[in-house]
Design a protein around this motif. Structure first.
Motif, PDB file in Angstrom:
ATOM      1  N   ASN A 240       0.835  -1.209   0.000  1.00 31.64           N
ATOM      2  CA  ASN A 240       0.000   0.000   0.000  1.00 31.64           C
ATOM      3  C   ASN A 240       0.867   1.256   0.000  1.00 31.64           C
ATOM      4  O   ASN A 240       0.555   2.241  -0.682  1.00 31.64           O
ATOM      5  CB  ASN A 240      -0.923   0.014   1.216  1.00 31.64           C
ATOM      6  N   ILE A 241       1.958   1.242   0.786  1.00 33.10           N
ATOM      7  CA  ILE A 241       2.877   2.386   0.820  1.00 33.10           C
ATOM      8  C   ILE A 241       3.496   2.618  -0.548  1.00 33.10           C
ATOM      9  O   ILE A 241       3.520   3.743  -1.067  1.00 33.10           O
ATOM     10  CB  ILE A 241       3.980   2.153   1.875  1.00 33.10           C
ATOM     11  N   GLU A 242       3.995   1.546  -1.159  1.00 32.09           N
ATOM     12  CA  GLU A 242       4.652   1.662  -2.460  1.00 32.09           C
ATOM     13  C   GLU A 242       3.677   2.118  -3.536  1.00 32.09           C
ATOM     14  O   GLU A 242       4.021   2.924  -4.412  1.00 32.09           O
ATOM     15  CB  GLU A 242       5.299   0.336  -2.837  1.00 32.09           C
ATOM     16  N   HIS A 243       2.436   1.602  -3.477  1.00 33.14           N
ATOM     17  CA  HIS A 243       1.421   1.996  -4.461  1.00 33.14           C
ATOM     18  C   HIS A 243       1.106   3.485  -4.324  1.00 33.14           C
ATOM     19  O   HIS A 243       0.968   4.206  -5.328  1.00 33.14           O
ATOM     20  CB  HIS A 243       0.153   1.174  -4.281  1.00 33.14           C
ATOM     21  N   ALA A 244       0.975   3.971  -3.078  1.00 31.38           N
ATOM     22  CA  ALA A 244       0.696   5.390  -2.856  1.00 31.38           C
ATOM     23  C   ALA A 244       1.836   6.252  -3.387  1.00 31.38           C
ATOM     24  O   ALA A 244       1.597   7.288  -4.036  1.00 31.38           O
ATOM     25  CB  ALA A 244       0.467   5.650  -1.373  1.00 31.38           C
ATOM     26  N   LEU A 245       3.074   5.839  -3.132  1.00 33.17           N
ATOM     27  CA  LEU A 245       4.223   6.614  -3.630  1.00 33.17           C
ATOM     28  C   LEU A 245       4.291   6.598  -5.151  1.00 33.17           C
ATOM     29  O   LEU A 245       4.721   7.585  -5.766  1.00 33.17           O
ATOM     30  CB  LEU A 245       5.518   6.059  -3.032  1.00 33.17           C
ATOM     31  N   ASP A 246       3.840   5.498  -5.769  1.00 29.92           N
ATOM     32  CA  ASP A 246       3.811   5.430  -7.232  1.00 29.92           C
ATOM     33  C   ASP A 246       2.890   6.491  -7.826  1.00 29.92           C
ATOM     34  O   ASP A 246       3.104   6.960  -8.946  1.00 29.92           O
ATOM     35  CB  ASP A 246       3.335   4.042  -7.687  1.00 29.92           C
ATOM     36  N   GLU A 247       1.842   6.831  -7.081  1.00 26.14           N
ATOM     37  CA  GLU A 247       0.855   7.792  -7.577  1.00 26.14           C
ATOM     38  C   GLU A 247       1.291   9.247  -7.366  1.00 26.14           C
ATOM     39  O   GLU A 247       0.657  10.168  -7.902  1.00 26.14           O
ATOM     40  CB  GLU A 247      -0.494   7.566  -6.896  1.00 26.14           C
ATOM     41  N   LEU A 248       2.336   9.447  -6.592  1.00 26.35           N
ATOM     42  CA  LEU A 248       2.816  10.792  -6.296  1.00 26.35           C
ATOM     43  C   LEU A 248       4.094  11.089  -7.082  1.00 26.35           C
ATOM     44  O   LEU A 248       4.801  10.182  -7.519  1.00 26.35           O
ATOM     45  CB  LEU A 248       3.076  10.951  -4.799  1.00 26.35           C
TER      46      LEU A 248
ATOM     47  N   PRO B  21      -3.979  24.706  -5.961  1.00 28.79           N
ATOM     48  CA  PRO B  21      -4.407  23.571  -6.793  1.00 28.79           C
ATOM     49  C   PRO B  21      -3.322  22.558  -7.141  1.00 28.79           C
ATOM     50  O   PRO B  21      -3.554  21.664  -7.948  1.00 28.79           O
ATOM     51  CB  PRO B  21      -4.874  24.277  -8.069  1.00 28.79           C
ATOM     52  N   HIS B  22      -2.137  22.684  -6.554  1.00 29.18           N
ATOM     53  CA  HIS B  22      -0.992  21.956  -7.097  1.00 29.18           C
ATOM     54  C   HIS B  22      -0.589  20.691  -6.339  1.00 29.18           C
ATOM     55  O   HIS B  22       0.464  20.133  -6.602  1.00 29.18           O
ATOM     56  CB  HIS B  22       0.221  22.896  -7.166  1.00 29.18           C
ATOM     57  N   GLY B  23      -1.379  20.221  -5.392  1.00 35.53           N
ATOM     58  CA  GLY B  23      -1.002  19.042  -4.628  1.00 35.53           C
ATOM     59  C   GLY B  23      -1.449  17.749  -5.283  1.00 35.53           C
ATOM     60  O   GLY B  23      -2.273  17.725  -6.201  1.00 35.53           O
ATOM     61  N   GLN B  24      -0.874  16.645  -4.796  1.00 42.79           N
ATOM     62  CA  GLN B  24      -1.227  15.303  -5.262  1.00 42.79           C
ATOM     63  C   GLN B  24      -1.595  14.441  -4.061  1.00 42.79           C
ATOM     64  O   GLN B  24      -0.935  14.502  -3.025  1.00 42.79           O
ATOM     65  CB  GLN B  24      -0.058  14.650  -5.999  1.00 42.79           C
ATOM     66  N   LYS B  25      -2.640  13.625  -4.216  1.00 43.52           N
ATOM     67  CA  LYS B  25      -3.157  12.829  -3.114  1.00 43.52           C
ATOM     68  C   LYS B  25      -3.263  11.372  -3.522  1.00 43.52           C
ATOM     69  O   LYS B  25      -3.684  11.060  -4.637  1.00 43.52           O
ATOM     70  CB  LYS B  25      -4.542  13.370  -2.710  1.00 43.52           C
ATOM     71  N   ALA B  26      -2.857  10.470  -2.624  1.00 39.50           N
ATOM     72  CA  ALA B  26      -2.949   9.033  -2.886  1.00 39.50           C
ATOM     73  C   ALA B  26      -3.400   8.329  -1.616  1.00 39.50           C
ATOM     74  O   ALA B  26      -2.861   8.577  -0.529  1.00 39.50           O
ATOM     75  CB  ALA B  26      -1.599   8.482  -3.355  1.00 39.50           C
TER      76      ALA B  26
ATOM     77  N   CYS C 223      -3.919   5.610   1.325  1.00 43.14           N
ATOM     78  CA  CYS C 223      -3.102   4.596   1.994  1.00 43.14           C
ATOM     79  C   CYS C 223      -3.738   4.294   3.340  1.00 43.14           C
ATOM     80  O   CYS C 223      -3.898   5.204   4.166  1.00 43.14           O
ATOM     81  CB  CYS C 223      -1.666   5.061   2.176  1.00 43.14           C
ATOM     82  N   GLY C 224      -4.111   3.043   3.578  1.00 40.09           N
ATOM     83  CA  GLY C 224      -4.747   2.678   4.831  1.00 40.09           C
ATOM     84  C   GLY C 224      -6.046   3.430   5.027  1.00 40.09           C
ATOM     85  O   GLY C 224      -6.860   3.570   4.107  1.00 40.09           O
ATOM     86  N   LYS C 225      -6.241   3.980   6.224  1.00 34.60           N
ATOM     87  CA  LYS C 225      -7.452   4.728   6.543  1.00 34.60           C
ATOM     88  C   LYS C 225      -7.388   6.179   6.089  1.00 34.60           C
ATOM     89  O   LYS C 225      -8.376   6.911   6.198  1.00 34.60           O
ATOM     90  CB  LYS C 225      -7.698   4.688   8.057  1.00 34.60           C
ATOM     91  N   SER C 226      -6.239   6.613   5.601  1.00 33.02           N
ATOM     92  CA  SER C 226      -6.076   8.015   5.244  1.00 33.02           C
ATOM     93  C   SER C 226      -5.371   8.132   3.892  1.00 33.02           C
ATOM     94  O   SER C 226      -5.720   7.408   2.963  1.00 33.02           O
ATOM     95  CB  SER C 226      -5.307   8.762   6.344  1.00 33.02           C
ATOM     96  N   PHE C 227      -4.384   9.021   3.776  1.00 32.61           N
ATOM     97  CA  PHE C 227      -3.768   9.275   2.481  1.00 32.61           C
ATOM     98  C   PHE C 227      -2.370   9.861   2.647  1.00 32.61           C
ATOM     99  O   PHE C 227      -1.978  10.297   3.726  1.00 32.61           O
ATOM    100  CB  PHE C 227      -4.638  10.246   1.670  1.00 32.61           C
ATOM    101  N   PHE C 228      -1.626   9.859   1.543  1.00 35.89           N
ATOM    102  CA  PHE C 228      -0.379  10.591   1.402  1.00 35.89           C
ATOM    103  C   PHE C 228      -0.692  11.813   0.532  1.00 35.89           C
ATOM    104  O   PHE C 228      -1.472  11.725  -0.414  1.00 35.89           O
ATOM    105  CB  PHE C 228       0.691   9.768   0.689  1.00 35.89           C
ATOM    106  N   TYR C 229      -0.068  12.943   0.851  1.00 36.41           N
ATOM    107  CA  TYR C 229      -0.306  14.159   0.078  1.00 36.41           C
ATOM    108  C   TYR C 229       1.044  14.835  -0.157  1.00 36.41           C
ATOM    109  O   TYR C 229       1.807  15.043   0.783  1.00 36.41           O
ATOM    110  CB  TYR C 229      -1.231  15.101   0.862  1.00 36.41           C
ATOM    111  N   SER C 230       1.332  15.164  -1.408  1.00 33.89           N
ATOM    112  CA  SER C 230       2.612  15.808  -1.719  1.00 33.89           C
ATOM    113  C   SER C 230       2.388  17.088  -2.511  1.00 33.89           C
ATOM    114  O   SER C 230       1.391  17.234  -3.231  1.00 33.89           O
ATOM    115  CB  SER C 230       3.528  14.864  -2.513  1.00 33.89           C
ATOM    116  N   TYR C 231       3.332  18.012  -2.362  1.00 34.59           N
ATOM    117  CA  TYR C 231       3.301  19.249  -3.129  1.00 34.59           C
ATOM    118  C   TYR C 231       4.691  19.866  -3.125  1.00 34.59           C
ATOM    119  O   TYR C 231       5.547  19.503  -2.312  1.00 34.59           O
ATOM    120  CB  TYR C 231       2.277  20.237  -2.553  1.00 34.59           C
ATOM    121  N   ASN C 232       4.896  20.792  -4.044  1.00 28.49           N
ATOM    122  CA  ASN C 232       6.177  21.490  -4.137  1.00 28.49           C
ATOM    123  C   ASN C 232       6.195  22.641  -3.138  1.00 28.49           C
ATOM    124  O   ASN C 232       5.305  23.500  -3.141  1.00 28.49           O
ATOM    125  CB  ASN C 232       6.383  22.012  -5.567  1.00 28.49           C
ATOM    126  N   ILE C 233       7.207  22.683  -2.273  1.00 30.48           N
ATOM    127  CA  ILE C 233       7.271  23.696  -1.217  1.00 30.48           C
ATOM    128  C   ILE C 233       7.403  25.100  -1.795  1.00 30.48           C
ATOM    129  O   ILE C 233       6.788  26.054  -1.288  1.00 30.48           O
ATOM    130  CB  ILE C 233       8.431  23.378  -0.251  1.00 30.48           C
TER     131      ILE C 233
END
Length: 262
Positions: free
Chosen positions: A8-16, A215-220, A222-232
């Motif tokens: 699940n961790i690896e799949h979420a990171l693949d989407e980000l 509008p520039h973040g990405q969400k994937a 994972c488990g009960k919640s999610f991973f969220y990434s964006y450019n600082i």
């Protein structure tokens, strides 16, 4: 899903958009993800290995906040080698890894591993924000933020760097004299934080208004919640722009009491 696995961790990171060679600041609140399977206590180590492999620490860098704000207004010395992080089990796990480099600030430190760890975390100023601070260095590098479990509007401190650079009127710089262990010697030194006037009785909106228009973040998931990434850098520039339009955008409304007004 009440549990999550390495897949699940690896799949979420693949989407980000987390790539080899990236510089990534990670803020993890593992409570919201559920229980890691097969052994919950392995979650910090497995997550670290997945991220370290993803960015490749020979060319990329991982950072975590390792702040210890409870030391404020206390006589407890700050020792970068032994003072624990107060920002979660993942943060503390990274802090204790061999080769980790921790920035020298008793209340607002960061710890890094990887190619640019020394360059980012060494020789930092005595202020938590502003020129040459950790945040300033991450903005300059176009580093990425990865929020695990909690929405990034609850984990983002880049907004305070933006407040500092814009010069919001409801905050000021406060000086602290605090005991620290530097090069094995206990001594008192000056450090600074960017705090708000208590008299303002401000009502924080927890970045809600700023994030509604970012509008520039990405969400994937994972488990009960999610991973969220964006450019600082993107978020910093967005925050500065919004603060220039409305200096009180970080608040629910302008303070009714303004001690900074002459």
């Amino acid at each position: 899903m009440n549990t999550y696995t390495i897949k699940n961790i690896e799949h979420a990171l693949d989407e980000l958009d987390i790539q080899r060679g990236d510089c990534v600041l990670v803020r993890a609140d593992l409570r919201y993800l559920g229980l890691f399977a097969p052994e919950p206590r392995q979650a910090p180590a497995v997550l670290f290995q997945a991220l370290a492999h993803r960015v490749d620490l020979t060319v990329g860098t991982l950072l975590v906040p390792t702040g210890s704000l409870s030391l404020c207004n206390s006589s407890t010395p700050f020792d970068p080698k032994t003072t624990p992080s107060e920002l979660g089990v993942f943060s503390e796990y990274v802090r204790t890894r061999e080769g980790a480099v921790r920035s020298f600030h008793p209340f607002f430190s960061y710890t890094a591993l990887g190619a640019e760890a020394e360059e980012i975390c060494s020789s930092v100023p005595r202020h938590a924000f502003g020129p040459r601070s950790i945040k300033d260095r991450l903005v300059t590098r176009g580093a990425k933020m990865l929020s695990l479990g909690a929405h990034p509007r609850f984990t983002c401190t880049t907004v305070h760097h933006a407040e500092f650079m814009v010069g919001v009127p409801y905050r000021y710089t406060k000086e602290f004299i605090h005991p620290v262990v530097r090069n094995g010697i206990l001594q008192n030194e000056l450090f600074y934080l960017y705090v708000y006037y208590r008299e303002c009785n401000i009502e924080r909106n927890r970045n809600r208004k700023i994030w509604e228009r970012f509008p520039h973040g990405q969400k994937a998931c994972c488990g009960k919640s999610f991973f969220y990434s964006y450019n600082i850098k993107d978020f910093y520039e967005h925050s500065v722009s919004m603060m220039q339009e409305d200096i009180y955008i970080w608040l629910n409304h302008p303070p009714t009491n303004k001690p900074y007004r002459k």
